[in-house]
Scaffold this motif. Structure first.
Motif, mmCIF file in Angstrom:
data_model
loop_
_atom_site.group_PDB
_atom_site.id
_atom_site.type_symbol
_atom_site.label_atom_id
_atom_site.label_comp_id
_atom_site.label_asym_id
_atom_site.label_seq_id
_atom_site.Cartn_x
_atom_site.Cartn_y
_atom_site.Cartn_z
ATOM 1 N N PRO A 76 82.004 59.504 40.196
ATOM 2 C CA PRO A 76 81.298 58.218 40.161
ATOM 3 C C PRO A 76 81.621 57.464 38.870
ATOM 4 N N PRO A 77 81.632 56.132 38.950
ATOM 5 C CA PRO A 77 81.891 55.349 37.736
ATOM 6 C C PRO A 77 80.826 55.636 36.682
ATOM 7 N N ARG A 88 81.171 48.811 28.963
ATOM 8 C CA ARG A 88 81.271 49.352 30.329
ATOM 9 C C ARG A 88 82.730 49.420 30.792
ATOM 10 N N VAL A 92 85.001 52.791 31.785
ATOM 11 C CA VAL A 92 85.724 52.965 33.051
ATOM 12 C C VAL A 92 87.178 53.337 32.768
ATOM 13 N N GLU A 131 90.261 50.754 44.203
ATOM 14 C CA GLU A 131 89.070 51.391 43.636
ATOM 15 C C GLU A 131 88.988 51.153 42.133
ATOM 16 N N ILE A 132 90.099 51.268 41.444
ATOM 17 C CA ILE A 132 90.106 51.031 39.999
ATOM 18 C C ILE A 132 89.753 49.568 39.716
ATOM 19 N N LYS A 134 87.983 47.565 41.583
ATOM 20 C CA LYS A 134 86.557 47.395 41.886
ATOM 21 C C LYS A 134 85.701 47.885 40.718
ATOM 22 N N ARG A 135 86.061 49.037 40.174
ATOM 23 C CA ARG A 135 85.286 49.589 39.051
ATOM 24 C C ARG A 135 85.373 48.679 37.822
ATOM 25 N N ASP A 138 83.283 45.535 38.581
ATOM 26 C CA ASP A 138 81.854 45.851 38.488
ATOM 27 C C ASP A 138 81.416 46.005 37.037
ATOM 28 N N ALA A 139 82.239 46.699 36.243
ATOM 29 C CA ALA A 139 81.898 46.906 34.837
ATOM 30 C C ALA A 139 81.912 45.588 34.062
#
Length: 187
Positions: A76-77, A88, A92, A131-132, A134-135, A138-139
């Motif tokens: 999980p992130p 953040r 990540v 996915e990277i 997105k993380r 989000d961060a």
């Protein structure tokens, strides 16, 4: 954890077979290195037929890329909503850079595998990259700048290639990545 393989949806029994193959691949990879790894060896170590292994993985590159995807998806992130977006984002990047740091055989294999031309690897490369991204988005928070995220992705990819080529350890690369990312984030 039941992750969907890249080539098809899996029944519970099939998912178990894929899990056995990916675990066996890590054992074979640790012993033989990426150059010595074969799908046939992994199948034997997992106790399944070679044809069965090829049902799930088109190549050793596909198998190694799947191993990395599963590790990323299962991690999980970093959760730290109270810190600022820079902190953040750096968390990540560090987490992803360190994902395979303790397993040099896997780290080098992932670098080689993800650069391959196998269509199944290309599919996983897209999933991993998405996915990277997105993380990182989000961060970055609500005011995420897609252009800045593009720069961070380039930094990350270049850093991992450098680590995979042996220019520095993953811990050293994570430090360099953090410094470079700070320059991008601070303008």
């Amino acid at each position: 954890m039941n992750l969907e393989a890249t080539r098809r949806r899996l029944t519970e029994k099939q998912a178990d077979t894929v899990d056995r193959l990916t675990r066996a691949a890590m054992e074979v990879l640790s012993r033989e290195g990426f150059a010595g790894l074969t799908v046939r060896m992994v199948a034997a170590a997992a106790g399944v037929g070679t044809a069965t292994a090829y049902t799930y993985f088109s190549s050793k590159e596909h198998l190694v890329a799947e191993m990395f995807w599963r590790r990323l998806a299962a991690t999980p992130p970093p959760a730290d909503e109270d810190s600022d977006s820079t902190t953040r984002v750096l968390a990540v990047l560090r987490q992803i850079a360190m994902l395979v740091a303790d397993e040099p055989a896997l780290a080098g294999a992932v670098t080689s595998a993800l650069l391959g031309t196998d269509p199944d690897v290309a599919h996983l490369r897209y999933r991993i990259g998405s996915e990277i991204r997105k993380r990182l988005m989000d961060a970055s928070g609500a005011d995420a700048d897609p252009e800045i995220v593009d720069h961070l992705e380039l930094l990350y990819a270049g850093a991992l290639v450098r680590a995979g080529m042996g220019y520095a350890s993953y811990a050293e690369i994570a430090e360099q990545l953090e410094k470079s990312a700070l320059r991008v984030l601070k303008g």
